[in-house]
Design a protein around this motif. Structure first.
Motif, PDB file in Angstrom:
ATOM      1  N   LEU A   1      -3.789  13.744  -1.907  1.00 30.08           N
ATOM      2  CA  LEU A   1      -2.743  12.748  -2.072  1.00 30.08           C
ATOM      3  C   LEU A   1      -1.945  12.587  -0.793  1.00 30.08           C
ATOM      4  O   LEU A   1      -1.693  11.477  -0.337  1.00 30.08           O
ATOM      5  CB  LEU A   1      -1.824  13.175  -3.216  1.00 30.08           C
ATOM      6  CG  LEU A   1      -0.720  12.188  -3.589  1.00 30.08           C
ATOM      7  CD1 LEU A   1      -1.330  10.959  -4.185  1.00 30.08           C
ATOM      8  CD2 LEU A   1       0.248  12.830  -4.560  1.00 30.08           C
TER       9      LEU A   1
ATOM     10  N   LEU B   1       0.830  -1.202   0.000  1.00 26.19           N
ATOM     11  CA  LEU B   1       0.000   0.000   0.000  1.00 26.19           C
ATOM     12  C   LEU B   1       0.865   1.253   0.000  1.00 26.19           C
ATOM     13  O   LEU B   1       0.476   2.313  -0.436  1.00 26.19           O
ATOM     14  CB  LEU B   1      -0.874  -0.012   1.261  1.00 26.19           C
ATOM     15  CG  LEU B   1      -2.116   0.861   1.296  1.00 26.19           C
ATOM     16  CD1 LEU B   1      -3.040   0.521   0.171  1.00 26.19           C
ATOM     17  CD2 LEU B   1      -2.813   0.681   2.613  1.00 26.19           C
TER      18      LEU B   1
ATOM     19  N   ALA C   1       7.770   5.540  -4.459  1.00 30.18           N
ATOM     20  CA  ALA C   1       8.234   5.666  -5.848  1.00 30.18           C
ATOM     21  C   ALA C   1       7.965   7.072  -6.374  1.00 30.18           C
ATOM     22  O   ALA C   1       8.765   7.640  -7.099  1.00 30.18           O
ATOM     23  CB  ALA C   1       7.538   4.625  -6.720  1.00 30.18           C
ATOM     24  N   LEU C   2       6.834   7.626  -5.974  1.00 30.41           N
ATOM     25  CA  LEU C   2       6.479   8.942  -6.501  1.00 30.41           C
ATOM     26  C   LEU C   2       7.097  10.076  -5.707  1.00 30.41           C
ATOM     27  O   LEU C   2       7.677  10.999  -6.251  1.00 30.41           O
ATOM     28  CB  LEU C   2       4.948   9.094  -6.491  1.00 30.41           C
ATOM     29  CG  LEU C   2       4.427  10.330  -7.189  1.00 30.41           C
ATOM     30  CD1 LEU C   2       4.624  10.208  -8.679  1.00 30.41           C
ATOM     31  CD2 LEU C   2       2.962  10.531  -6.885  1.00 30.41           C
TER      32      LEU C   2
ATOM     33  N   LEU D   1       8.083  15.633 -10.178  1.00 30.81           N
ATOM     34  CA  LEU D   1       6.644  15.657  -9.899  1.00 30.81           C
ATOM     35  C   LEU D   1       5.898  16.563 -10.864  1.00 30.81           C
ATOM     36  O   LEU D   1       4.750  16.303 -11.226  1.00 30.81           O
ATOM     37  CB  LEU D   1       6.423  16.132  -8.459  1.00 30.81           C
ATOM     38  CG  LEU D   1       5.082  15.747  -7.840  1.00 30.81           C
ATOM     39  CD1 LEU D   1       4.972  14.254  -7.748  1.00 30.81           C
ATOM     40  CD2 LEU D   1       4.930  16.367  -6.479  1.00 30.81           C
TER      41      LEU D   1
ATOM     42  N   PHE E   1      -3.923  10.895   1.926  1.00 34.33           N
ATOM     43  CA  PHE E   1      -4.056   9.478   1.638  1.00 34.33           C
ATOM     44  C   PHE E   1      -2.752   8.750   1.942  1.00 34.33           C
ATOM     45  O   PHE E   1      -2.739   7.662   2.499  1.00 34.33           O
ATOM     46  CB  PHE E   1      -4.458   9.291   0.169  1.00 34.33           C
ATOM     47  CG  PHE E   1      -4.842   7.892  -0.178  1.00 34.33           C
ATOM     48  CD1 PHE E   1      -4.339   7.273  -1.302  1.00 34.33           C
ATOM     49  CD2 PHE E   1      -5.723   7.172   0.614  1.00 34.33           C
ATOM     50  CE1 PHE E   1      -4.708   5.981  -1.633  1.00 34.33           C
ATOM     51  CE2 PHE E   1      -6.090   5.878   0.294  1.00 34.33           C
ATOM     52  CZ  PHE E   1      -5.572   5.277  -0.840  1.00 34.33           C
TER      53      PHE E   1
ATOM     54  N   PRO F   1       4.097   2.516  -3.688  1.00 31.35           N
ATOM     55  CA  PRO F   1       3.968   3.465  -4.811  1.00 31.35           C
ATOM     56  C   PRO F   1       4.204   4.916  -4.399  1.00 31.35           C
ATOM     57  O   PRO F   1       4.709   5.717  -5.179  1.00 31.35           O
ATOM     58  CB  PRO F   1       2.524   3.288  -5.278  1.00 31.35           C
ATOM     59  CG  PRO F   1       2.121   1.974  -4.785  1.00 31.35           C
ATOM     60  CD  PRO F   1       2.866   1.756  -3.524  1.00 31.35           C
ATOM     61  N   PHE F   2       3.840   5.233  -3.151  1.00 29.59           N
ATOM     62  CA  PHE F   2       4.064   6.603  -2.701  1.00 29.59           C
ATOM     63  C   PHE F   2       5.545   6.929  -2.611  1.00 29.59           C
ATOM     64  O   PHE F   2       5.982   8.033  -2.905  1.00 29.59           O
ATOM     65  CB  PHE F   2       3.425   6.828  -1.329  1.00 29.59           C
ATOM     66  CG  PHE F   2       1.938   6.922  -1.395  1.00 29.59           C
ATOM     67  CD1 PHE F   2       1.151   5.879  -0.971  1.00 29.59           C
ATOM     68  CD2 PHE F   2       1.331   8.064  -1.890  1.00 29.59           C
ATOM     69  CE1 PHE F   2      -0.221   5.974  -1.032  1.00 29.59           C
ATOM     70  CE2 PHE F   2      -0.038   8.167  -1.948  1.00 29.59           C
ATOM     71  CZ  PHE F   2      -0.816   7.108  -1.523  1.00 29.59           C
TER      72      PHE F   2
END
Lengths: 292, 112
Positions: A222, A93, A99-100, A204, A225, A96-97
C-alpha cells in the motif's frame, strides 16, 4: 553645384543618390559604410564607423533573441495545453490515500535529499552537498507516464531507507500561480506504529485487510503504491507549473527585446544621419575653401 | 453494488460493508447500478471501503471491456505461455508468469 561633381571623389555621388533611394537595408549599410570608409580622414571618424557597425550587429542579435523567445513561448503554451488535463486528472489518484492515511509530516529526523531534475540540484548542491543521496535528471525526454515514475520509485526505494518520504513540488493552480507543496508518504513501519498508538491513524485498525499473507505485507504494498501515485501526480504538476511559468517569462522577454530593438533603431538612425551630415559639411566647407 | 477483483477472489461490495483495505489483482470490475452493469478491466491496485459506505478504487489502468480487442488478447496469451515454457532465468520466468496471469484474466473478463 558643378564643383560638387568635379572635385568630389566618386563616393560622394553614391551618398546623395543612395540616401534618397535606399530600400534594402543591406544595400544602405554596404554603400554608406563603403563611402564613409572612403571619405574617412581621421581616427575619430573611424571610431564612429565602428560604433555604427556595432549598433547594427546589436540590433540583429536582439531581433534574433526576440524571435527565439517568441517561439519558446508558443512551445511552452502548447506543452502546457497537453499536460494540464493530465495533471488535474491525476489528482484523483492521490486523494483516496489522503482520506485513508492522512497527510501528516511524520517524525522529524535527519533529512536526506533525492533530487529529480537539474534546477533543484544546482541549488542544493551548493550548501547541502553531503545530504544528497540520489539525483536523477532528464525526466522529460519522453512524455511523462506512470511506468517511468514507477521505475523512478524502484530506483529511489532501492537506495534509501526512510521513515517518511516528503515530496516537495510545485502544485499547479493556474498559468500565473503555482504553490510549492509538500506531500508526505509514511513508511509501513511508521504507519503501523501510528495506527497502534491511536491518534490520527487510529482508525486504520478498524479496517479489515484482504489479500496478501500478512497485514504488514499489504501495508508495505500500500505504502509503495501510494508513493508511486503521489510521485506521479507531483511530477505532472511540476511539469505543468514549469511550462506555466515559462509562458509569461518568455512573453515579457519578447516585449523587452522589441523595446530594445526600437531604441537601437533610433540610435542607429541618429548615428547614420549625423555621420552623413558631417561628411556633407566637410565636403561643402572644403569646396568653398577651394573656391574662396 | 460493485464487484472487485481482490487477490483473494472476486469480492462483492454493498453499502454497509465492513471497512476494508483490499489489494487487487488484474481482473474484472463490475459496477451495478440498478439494472445497468458497467464492466472494466483493472490492471491492479487497491480498493478502500470506508465506514461511510464510500469505496475508493485506485487502479493504475482501467479499461472498459468493450474496448479490448479479443484477437490481440489471444495472441498475447499464446506469446506469454510460450515465453514461460522457454524461460531460463528466474527473472524471465517471473515476467512471463505475470504476462500469462494478466492475459488469462483479460481472456476471462471478455469471455465471462
Amino acid at each position: 553645384m558643378s564643383w560638387f561633381r568635379e572635385l568630389a571623389p566618386q563616393g560622394v555621388r553614391y551618398i546623395s543618390t543612395q540616401v534618397g533611394r535606399c530600400h534594402s537595408r543591406y544595400f544602405s549599410t554596404f554603400s554608406s559604410t563603403v563611402t564613409l570608409n572612403f571619405l574617412c580622414h581621421s581616427f575619430k571618424e573611424y571610431l564612429v564607423i565602428e560604433l555604427f557597425i556595432a549598433v547594427r550587429t546589436r540590433m540583429k542579435s536582439v531581433k534574433n533573441i526576440q524571435k527565439i523567445t517568441k517561439a519558446m513561448k508558443m512551445v511552452a503554451a502548447s506543452k502546457l495545453q497537453a499536460i494540464q488535463p493530465r495533471a488535474e486528472n491525476s489528482r484523483g489518484l492521490w486523494s483516496p490515500f489522503i482520506a485513508l492515511l492522512g497527510d501528516t509530516p511524520g517524525p522529524d529526523k535527519e533529512v536526506k535529499y533525492v533530487i529529480l531534475g537539474e534546477k533543484g540540484k544546482a541549488q542544493l548542491i551548493r550548501d547541502s552537498k553531503k545530504d544528497i543521496k540520489v539525483s536523477i535528471s532528464e525526466l522529460q525526454k519522453n512524455p511523462l507516464n506512470y511506468t517511468q515514475v514507477y521505475a523512478l520509485e524502484d530506483d529511489i526505494l532501492k537506495n534509501v531507507e526512510y521513515d517518511a518520504l516528503r515530496i516537495v513540488f510545485n502544485k499547479f493552480r493556474s498559468v500565473i500561480s503555482f504553490q510549492p507543496t509538500m506531500a508526505t508518504v509514511l513508511s509501513a513501519e511508521v504507519v503501523e506504529r501510528e495506527a497502534e498508538a491511536g491518534g490520527k491513524l487510529g482508525h486504520l485498525d478498524s479496517y479489515e485487510i484482504e489479500g496478501g499473507e500478512t497485514k504488514a505485507e499489504v501495508l508495505q504494498n500500500l505504502v509503495e503504491f501510494q508513493f508511486s501515485c503521489v510521485l506521479f501526480n507531483a511530477v505532472l504538476e511540476n511539469a505543468c507549473s514549469e511550462e506555466g511559468a515559462r509562458m509569461p517569462a518568455m512573453d515579457s522577454s519578447t516585449r523587452n527585446a522589441g523595446e530594445m530593438h526600437d531604441r537601437l533603431t533610433l540610435t542607429y538612425n541618429r548615428n547614420r544621419q549625423a555621420s552623413i551630415t558631417t561628411e556633407l559639411t566637410q565636403i561643402i566647407s572644403g569646396a568653398s575653401a577651394l573656391e574662396g | 453494488m460493485v464487484i472487485i477483483p481482490a487477490t483473494t477472489g472476486q469480492m462483492g461490495v454493498l453499502p454497509g460493508h465492513v471497512p476494508t483495505i483490499a489489494e487487487l489483482r488484474p481482473g474484472l470490475l463490475s459496477v451495478h447500478e440498478g439494472n445497468d452493469v458497467t464492466k472494466y478491466f483493472l490492471s491492479s491496485g487497491f480498493a478502500f471501503i470506508h465506514a461511510n459506505s464510500v469505496a475508493d478504487i485506485i487502479a493504475v489502468e482501467a479499461v472498459q471491456i468493450d474496448r479490448i480487442d479479443p484477437s490481440l488478447v489471444q495472441k498475447g496469451l499464446a506469446e506469454f505461455t510460450q515465453k514461460l515454457s522457454s524461460a531460463t532465468t528466474d527473472l524471465e520466468k517471473a515476467e512471463a508468469q505475470i504476462g500469462v496471469d494478466v492475459y488469462s484474466a483479460l481472456n476471462f473478463a471478455i469471455s465471462g
